[in-house]
Write an enzyme that holds these catalytic residues in place. Structure first.
Site, PDB file in Angstrom:
ATOM      1  CG  HIS A  19      -1.830  -4.098-164.688  1.00  0.00           C
ATOM      2  ND1 HIS A  19      -2.063  -3.169-163.719  1.00  0.00           N
ATOM      3  CD2 HIS A  19      -0.524  -3.991-164.992  1.00  0.00           C
ATOM      4  CE1 HIS A  19      -0.945  -2.530-163.444  1.00  0.00           C
ATOM      5  NE2 HIS A  19       0.010  -3.010-164.201  1.00  0.00           N
ATOM      6  CG  ASP A  24      -0.924   3.395-156.238  1.00  0.00           C
ATOM      7  OD1 ASP A  24      -1.808   3.285-157.106  1.00  0.00           O
ATOM      8  OD2 ASP A  24       0.279   3.532-156.517  1.00  0.00           O
ATOM      9  CG  HIS A  60      -0.891  -3.858-158.100  1.00  0.00           C
ATOM     10  ND1 HIS A  60      -1.845  -4.257-159.009  1.00  0.00           N
ATOM     11  CD2 HIS A  60      -0.714  -2.532-158.325  1.00  0.00           C
ATOM     12  CE1 HIS A  60      -2.219  -3.209-159.752  1.00  0.00           C
ATOM     13  NE2 HIS A  60      -1.558  -2.153-159.340  1.00  0.00           N
ATOM     14  CE  LYS A  89       3.512   6.653-156.972  1.00  0.00           C
ATOM     15  NZ  LYS A  89       3.794   5.920-158.191  1.00  0.00           N
TER      16      LYS A  89
HETATM   17  C1  BG6 Z   1       0.473   2.564-159.995  1.00  0.00           C
HETATM   18  C2  BG6 Z   1       1.629   3.174-159.284  1.00  0.00           C
HETATM   19  O1  BG6 Z   1      -0.742   2.858-159.512  1.00  0.00           O
HETATM   20  O2  BG6 Z   1       0.719   1.220-160.273  1.00  0.00           O
HETATM   21  C3  BG6 Z   1       2.759   3.122-160.269  1.00  0.00           C
HETATM   22  O3  BG6 Z   1       1.422   4.438-158.737  1.00  0.00           O
HETATM   23  C4  BG6 Z   1       3.085   1.676-160.444  1.00  0.00           C
HETATM   24  O4  BG6 Z   1       3.786   3.986-159.991  1.00  0.00           O
HETATM   25  C5  BG6 Z   1       1.851   1.023-161.005  1.00  0.00           C
HETATM   26  O5  BG6 Z   1       4.244   1.434-161.152  1.00  0.00           O
HETATM   27  C6  BG6 Z   1       2.013  -0.399-161.401  1.00  0.00           C
HETATM   28  O6  BG6 Z   1       1.423  -0.499-162.586  1.00  0.00           O
HETATM   29  P1  BG6 Z   1       2.114  -0.228-164.016  1.00  0.00           P
HETATM   30  O7  BG6 Z   1       1.092   0.561-164.736  1.00  0.00           O
HETATM   31  O8  BG6 Z   1       3.388   0.528-163.808  1.00  0.00           O
HETATM   32  O9  BG6 Z   1       2.337  -1.591-164.541  1.00  0.00           O
END
Ligand code: BG6
Length: 460
Positions: free
Chosen positions: A164, A221, A226, A326
C-alpha cells in the site's frame, strides 16, 4: 471491471481498518454500484446477518469520512461464507458465483501457500484475480515456491502482490518531482547525491500483533517490502511510461543493481535491535520481550538498519540507508535525499553552508527542500526549509489499490520476479543475522533507537 470480491480473513484487522473503508471510498466515488458483491470468508461461526452488522460497525468506526448511506450500501452488499482456507470444498463455496472473482488473501503469510493450493484445486473462473499482502513468502525459497503455486492458478498479470506504500501519493510525489521538473533530474546521481535515507521510525510499539510480528521482525515487516519499494522509486532510471511493464522493469533493474552483501558487509553495514521498557508520550511501554505472545528466544528485532550500494553508472558512490524501528521517541517517516556540499563557498568566515536535502515526507505526505539562505546579519548564511503539503488524494491507498485490482491494472503491484529480487537483496542479511554475526542491540522505548556509530544520531 470485476464486480465480485471475496476476502479470506474477513473478520480480521486488515479488512476492518483498510479494506471495508477502501470499498466505501470506491462506492462514494462512483466506482462501485449495486451490482458489486462482497463475500467475507473466515473460520468464524458467523452468518450473513452477523457479518453485515460487524461490517457496518467497522465502517462506522473506520470510515466515518463517508456518508451513512455509502457505508450502509457497502455492508448491505456483503454475504458471509464460513471457510477454512485449506479446505477446498469450503473455498469453492466462498468463491462461487457468476463470472470472474477477485480473491483477497487478508491472511497471515504462513497461510498464503495452503490457500493458493486450495484455490488451485477448486479452480477460479477465467479472468479472476488474486491479491496477496506482505511479506510475500518468508524468504527467497518461500517466495519462489509461492510464485510457482500462483503461476498454476492464474496468469502473472492477474496476481496482485500489493504494497500500500505504492498506492499512497508517494509514487507521484517521488517520480513527479524527479521527472516533471527540469531542475532535479540532472542532479539525480552520485556526483551530486551523497546519501539517500529511507526511514520509517515510529512511536507505535507492538500493538497486540505478536502473532504476526514476532515471526517477522522489522527487516521482513518493513525493509524487505515498503522500504525497498521506495528505494526503487528513488533510484530507478526514468521509465518510458507509468504502464506496468515500464515501471516494473525499471524497478527490477534497481534491485538487480544492489551490490550483494558479504558477511563482512553485513557486520559493518547493518544493525538490529530490540526495545526495552520505556515511556512514550504519557504512557509506559513494556519491553518487547514482555509483550503478550512474544517468544524472547526468537530474538526478533524491532529495529533494523541496512546500508546498500548500487552498482550502476548513476549511483556508484552514493550510500542508501534503509531503516525502520518501533517504539521510538518520535515519528520520522521520510525519504531524505542528501546532496553533496558545494565545491567552494566565497563567504570567508561569515557563513557555513549545510548541504541541501530534499525530503519526501511519507506521513503526512509532503515535500521539503532544505536550502541555505541569508542570515539576519549582512553576508551571513542561515538554513531555510521550504515545505509543501501535498493535496489530499481522491482515494485512500486501499481504495486505490482495490480499484486497480477490480479494473485489472497491475502497474503498482509487485511482479513475481521483483518479489524474488527483493528477497535476494536481503538474504545475506537474514543469513548473517541468523548466525549471530551482528549483535542484537537494545534501546529504550521512547528513545531515538540504538546509538549509531555511523550516522551520529542520538541514542537510548
Ligand atoms: C506494519 C508495521 O506492518 O506496517 C506498522 O508493523 C507500520 O507499525 C505499517 O506502521 C505501515 O503501514 P500502515 O498500515 O501504518 O500504513
Amino acid at each position: 471491471m470485476i464486480d465480485r470480491l471475496t476476502i479470506f480473513g474477513a473478520s480480521g484487522d486488515l479488512c476492518a481498518r483498510y479494506l471495508l473503508p477502501g470499498l466505501a471510498a470506491l462506492r462514494a466515488a462512483g466506482h462501485l454500484d449495486d451490482r458489486f458483491q462482497l463475500t467475507g470468508a473466515d473460520r468464524s461461526d458467523w452468518d450473513d446477518a452477523r457479518f453485515r452488522s460487524w461490517a457496518a460497525a467497522q465502517l462506522d468506526r473506520h470510515a466515518d469520512a463517508w456518508s451513512a448511506d455509502t457505508r450502509q450500501a457497502v455492508a448491505a452488499a456483503a454475504r458471509f461464507s464460513r471457510a477454512d482456507v485449506t479446505d477446498p470444498a469450503a473455498v469453492a463455496s466462498a468463491v462461487a458465483g457468476d463470472g470472474p472473482v477477485a480473491v483477497y488473501l487478508a491472511l497471515p503469510p504462513a497461510l498464503f501457500s495452503p490457500a493458493v493450493a486450495a484455490l488451485d484445486r477448486v479452480g477460479l473462473p477465467p479472468g479472476s484475480r488474486i491479491v496477496l499482502e506482505k511479506p510475500f513468502g518468508e524468504d527467497l525459497d518461500g517466495a519462489v515456491e509461492l510464485n510457482r503455486l500462483l503461476a498454476d492458478l492464474v496468469p502473472e498479470d492477474a496476481v496482485f502482490r500489493v504494497d500500500h506504500f505504492l498506492a499512497m501519493t508517494t509514487v507521484e510525489n517521488v517520480l513527479g518531482s524527479r521527472l516533471a521538473n527540469r531542475v532535479l533530474e540532472p542532479l539525480w546521481n552520485s556526483a551530486h547525491i551523497a546519501e539517500v535515507e529511507i526511514v520509517w521510525d515510529e512511536h507505535l510499539a507492538l500493538e497486540g500483533r505478536a502473532g504476526y510480528y514476532d515471526s517477522a521482525g522489522a527487516l521482513k515487516d518493513m525493509v524487505q517490502n515498503h522500504l525497498l519499494q521506495l528505494l526503487c522509486l528513488v533510484a530507478m532510471e526514468p521509465p518510458i511510461s507509468l504502464g506496468e511493464r515500464d515501471l516494473r522493469d525499471r524497478k527490477v533493474d534497481v534491485l538487480r543493481s544492489v551490490r550483494p552483501l558479504t558477511d563482512e558487509d553485513v557486520r559493518h553495514r547493518t544493525r538490529r535491535a530490540r526495545y526495552l521498557a520505556g515511556r512514550i508520550d504519557d504512557h509506559d511501554v513494556p519491553a518487547y520481550v514482555d509483550e503478550h505472545g512474544v517468544d524472547p528466544d526468537r530474538r526478533t528485532e524491532t529495529f533494523a538498519e541496512v546500508e546498500l550500494e548500487l552498482d550502476s553508472w548513476r549511483w556508484s558512490g552514493t550510500n542508501f540507508r534503509l531503516r525502520s524501528g518501533k517504539a521510538l521517541g518520535g515519528d520520522r517517516k521520510e525519504v531524505a535525499v542528501h546532496f553533496r556540499p558545494v565545491p567552494h563557498l566565497p563567504f570567508g568566515h561569515s557563513g557555513e553552508a549545510l548541504p541541501n536535502a530534499l525530503r519526501f515526507g511519507l506521513d503526512p505526505e509532503s515535500l521539503t527542500l532544505d536550502v541555505m539562505g541569508t542570515g539576519s546579519r549582512a553576508r551571513t548564511l542561515a538554513p531555510l526549509s521550504l515545505t509543501a503539503q501535498l493535496a489530499q488524494p481522491d482515494l485512500p491507498p486501499y481504495g486505490r489499490l482495490l480499484l486497480d485490482v477490480l479494473t485489472g491494472n497491475p502497474a503498482l503491484s509487485i511482479r513475481g520476479d521483483e518479489a524474488e529480487e527483493a528477497w535476494r537483496v536481503l538474504t545475506p542479511v537474514l543469513s548473517a543475522w541468523s548466525r549471530n554475526l551482528v549483535p542484537l542491540e537494545e534501546y529504550r522505548a521512547g528513545s531515538n533507537g540504538p546509538v549509531s556509530t555511523r550516522s551520529g544520531d542520538g541514542g537510548a
